[in-house]
Scaffold this active site. Structure first.
Site, PDB file in Angstrom:
ATOM      1  N   ALA A  71       0.837  -1.211   0.000  1.00  0.00           N
ATOM      2  CA  ALA A  71       0.000   0.000   0.000  1.00  0.00           C
ATOM      3  C   ALA A  71       0.867   1.256   0.000  1.00  0.00           C
ATOM      4  CB  ALA A  71      -0.930  -0.004   1.209  1.00  0.00           C
TER       5      ALA A  71
ATOM      6  N   LYS B 206      10.064   2.278   8.994  1.00  0.00           N
ATOM      7  CA  LYS B 206      10.849   2.147  10.231  1.00  0.00           C
ATOM      8  C   LYS B 206      12.049   1.214  10.113  1.00  0.00           C
ATOM      9  CE  LYS B 206       7.908  -0.963  12.965  1.00  0.00           C
ATOM     10  NZ  LYS B 206       7.100  -1.029  14.182  1.00  0.00           N
TER      11      LYS B 206
ATOM     12  N   GLN C 201       2.348 -15.091   0.727  1.00  0.00           N
ATOM     13  CA  GLN C 201       2.663 -16.224  -0.138  1.00  0.00           C
ATOM     14  C   GLN C 201       1.617 -16.424  -1.219  1.00  0.00           C
ATOM     15  OE1 GLN C 201       3.200 -19.747   2.232  1.00  0.00           O
ATOM     16  NE2 GLN C 201       4.914 -18.890   3.366  1.00  0.00           N
ATOM     17  N   GLY C 202       0.389 -16.687  -0.747  1.00  0.00           N
ATOM     18  CA  GLY C 202      -0.667 -17.199  -1.632  1.00  0.00           C
ATOM     19  C   GLY C 202      -0.851 -16.380  -2.869  1.00  0.00           C
TER      20      GLY C 202
ATOM     21  N   GLU D 139      -8.304 -20.542  -3.575  1.00  0.00           N
ATOM     22  CA  GLU D 139      -8.066 -20.531  -2.124  1.00  0.00           C
ATOM     23  C   GLU D 139      -9.407 -20.603  -1.422  1.00  0.00           C
ATOM     24  OE1 GLU D 139      -5.502 -17.281  -1.034  1.00  0.00           O
ATOM     25  OE2 GLU D 139      -3.725 -18.276  -1.809  1.00  0.00           O
TER      26      GLU D 139
ATOM     27  N   HIS E   2      -4.593 -17.273  10.921  1.00  0.00           N
ATOM     28  CA  HIS E   2      -4.384 -18.177   9.782  1.00  0.00           C
ATOM     29  C   HIS E   2      -4.343 -19.598  10.327  1.00  0.00           C
ATOM     30  CE1 HIS E   2      -2.872 -20.010   6.153  1.00  0.00           C
ATOM     31  NE2 HIS E   2      -3.047 -18.855   5.529  1.00  0.00           N
TER      32      HIS E   2
ATOM     33  N   ARG F 272     -11.759 -18.859   6.219  1.00  0.00           N
ATOM     34  CA  ARG F 272     -10.584 -18.981   7.076  1.00  0.00           C
ATOM     35  C   ARG F 272     -10.930 -19.012   8.568  1.00  0.00           C
ATOM     36  NH1 ARG F 272      -5.752 -15.171   5.318  1.00  0.00           N
ATOM     37  NH2 ARG F 272      -5.700 -16.617   3.579  1.00  0.00           N
TER      38      ARG F 272
ATOM     39  N   HIS G 278      -2.730 -13.396  12.022  1.00  0.00           N
ATOM     40  CA  HIS G 278      -2.271 -13.167  10.646  1.00  0.00           C
ATOM     41  C   HIS G 278      -2.640 -11.783  10.115  1.00  0.00           C
ATOM     42  CE1 HIS G 278      -1.102 -14.250   6.617  1.00  0.00           C
ATOM     43  NE2 HIS G 278      -2.330 -14.127   6.144  1.00  0.00           N
TER      44      HIS G 278
ATOM     45  N   ARG H 252     -11.749 -11.705   6.462  1.00  0.00           N
ATOM     46  CA  ARG H 252     -11.251 -11.372   5.116  1.00  0.00           C
ATOM     47  C   ARG H 252     -11.156 -12.606   4.235  1.00  0.00           C
ATOM     48  NH1 ARG H 252      -6.152 -11.600   2.960  1.00  0.00           N
ATOM     49  NH2 ARG H 252      -5.274 -12.105   4.993  1.00  0.00           N
TER      50      ARG H 252
END
Ligand code: SIN
Length: 537
Positions: free
Chosen positions: A23, A42, A54-55, A120, A236, A282, A343, A378
């Site tokens: 972002a 930072k 990853q996914g 997924e 996760h 999830r 996660h 999500r």
């Protein structure tokens, strides 16, 4: 603690972007088309949650797929709290944003010149693009970082830590920043964009890197911008659980390719919890894994890859294969021990559909922000897309609406958090993480939440420490502690179970609770689940 500007040097920039995940980097690149940008981060540009993704990134790019299908899947996973216009923006604009990444050189995996997409959990279609198999985030970041580092209108400040936002009569004026030599600078900006990511470090077991301490959430809250949906933390379900190994993500795409979950007795359990079995949403899979661990008295379950050929595993998941092998586990021959870990934070700084927060000229995008796209849970691989779509919307807004470079206002405030005076920073941080993990985890109950709240309430407000002693570990701990308190408040307030927020004492969703909890310095408020936030500026 309020401080005055005279304590810090001044640096002016049209746009200030804080954070360097997808972002922050993407928004900086877009904003640089309008005017010069200063990007502070930072650690290094490469270190963010995105780098570990990853996914992949979900987008309706296949001719047989459609934004409407992606919309339906997102809304269903979000358990009644997704904001429809925000999801519409996500799924309709997502494909264009992904095409832009491709045009910039992100090497998404292809076969015979066609993009390869995987499935997924809770997606009705294979629409998740990936790069270098299971290193999607790393590959995206490489390209964005290279563009940011060579962009003539972007000034990069690494190892610069935002201590507080600067506020005055006309909203946000930038941020007070500490560099690695403990020098303080006030970056004065026309518009400030928070893209600081999530707060997984609040928990003991997390897929998030050490930088994910929720700084942006705390900064926004202390500057007066409300936060919404803080009770919704995504765990996760499949994170490597191996002695001596870190909490390494095992992407959901492994289940998308045929991986099966088995308990310690070898019994496949997901079909008894949900009709979509391993590909259920999830929150459902994480809770089922937790319950199965509790039932069998184990601290992990197994991800069985025996339906996947060794060749597929090594080609499709090279990063997971190599990492597990480095800890002595050959996943082409043995199942992977996994357990859930924190996660993703669905909650965040409340933004409207153009990334605007309640504080004039403060914008937010990515995991730190909350436009309402993720609801209470999500959908997998929607987070990278969220960062792009709302980063682009901030760009569109600022293209049309510029603020005059603010004159230095007579008074500028920067509220520095002073939750506690720790005796031993590292030990206090560990104790806070243990408290959050024990009471704000996958399964919650009133008594535990109240107990944690009592333990966090300071008997007397701690004395502020002198400005010249402010340092990053101290401030991170303050931010994390503030967030845990706010998350406890939200979790106590929501007396029902919905999405990732599961209360054993209120185990079912209650239609009366189909609304959002909004926390601000003035207290707890509600927002309708189907109305975007609107601000008066
Ligand atoms: C995963 O690869 O399983 C994580 C993707 C995501 O968090 O969306």
């Amino acid at each position: 603690m309020k401080i005055t500007l005279s304590t810090a040097g001044l640096s002016r920039t049209p746009f200030l972007v804080i954070g360097s995940g997808i972002a922050g980097l993407y928004t900086a690149l877009k904003l640089a088309d309008i005017a010069p940008v200063t990007l502070i981060t930072k650690e290094t540009l490469e270190e963010s949650n995105t780098s570990y993704a990853q996914g992949g990134i979900a987008a309706a790019l296949s001719p047989d797929d459609s934004p409407d299908l992606h919309y339906t899947d997102t809304i269903q996973a979000g358990a009644g709290l997704c904001l429809p216009p925000a999801v519409t923006a996500l799924v309709n604009e997502g494909p264009e944003r992904v095409r832009e990444l491709i045009a910039w050189g992100v090497p998404f995996d292809t076969e015979a010149g066609t993009l390869v997409m995987t499935r997924e959990a809770a997606h009705s279609f294979s629409r998740v693009l990936h790069a270098d198999g299971d290193a999607t985030g790393r590959e995206i970041i490489k390209v964005l970082v290279q563009r940011v580092r060579t962009h003539p209108r972007i000034t990069v400040k690494e190892n610069h830590y935002a201590v507080a936002l600067l506020t005055g009569e006309d909203g946000c004026y930038g941020a007070l920043v500490l560099d690695e030599n403990a020098t303080q600078t006030s970056f004065l900006a026309e518009a400030t964009v928070l893209a600081t990511g999530g707060c997984g470090q609040i928990f003991t077991a997390t897929t998030n890197p050490a930088v994910a301490t929720g700084d942006g959430l705390a900064l926004a809250f202390l500057a007066g911008a409300p936060l919404a949906d803080l009770e919704f933390v995504q765990f996760h379900p499949t994170v490597l659980h191996l002695d001596g190994a870190p909490c390494f993500l095992i992407t959901e795409a492994v289940r998308g390719e045929g991986g099966l979950l088995r308990n310690k007795k070898g019994v496949r359990f997901m079909p008894s919890y949900h009709k979509q079995a391993e590909l259920a949403p999830r929150d459902v899979v994480a809770r089922s894994v937790w319950l199965e661990m509790a039932k069998t008295g184990a601290d992990h379950v197994y991800l069985d890859l025996s339906l996947l050929s060794a060749d597929l595993i090594e080609r499709r998941f090279p990063n997971i294969y190599e990492t597990c092998l480095s800890y002595g586990l050959d996943i082409t021959k043995a199942p992977i021990p996994v357990a859930p870990a924190a996660h993703y934070m669905m909650g965040g700084v409340a933004i409207d559909l153009y990334g605007r927060t309640a504080l004039p000229w403060l914008f937010a995008c990515g995991e730190v922000a909350n436009a309402g796209v993720h609801g209470a849970n999500r959908l997998a691989s929607n987070s990278l897309l969220d960062g792009l779509v709302f980063g682009h919307r901030i760009f569109e807004y600022l293209q049309r609406n510029r603020r005059r470079q603010p004159a230095l206002p007579p008074e500028l405030a920067a509220v520095v958090p002073t939750e506690t005076n720790p005796e031993h920073l590292a030990a206090d941080r560990l104790a806070l993480k243990a408290l959050a993990s024990a009471h704000l985890g996958i399964i919650r109950r009133e008594e535990d939440l109240q107990n944690a709240k009592r333990r966090l309430a300071p008997a007397t407000p701690p004395a502020p420490i002198p400005l010249n002693r402010l340092n990053r570990p101290y401030l991170e701990l303050q931010n994390m502690r503030l967030l845990v308190r706010l998350m406890l408040e939200a979790a106590l307030t929501r007396r029902e179970s919905r999405g990732s927020h599961y209360r054993v004492d209120y185990p079912v969703p209650d239609p009366a609770w189909q609304k959002r909890i909004v926390l601000s310095s003035t207290g707890t408020n509600w927002a309708a689940a189907d109305q975007p936030f609107t601000w008066s500026w």
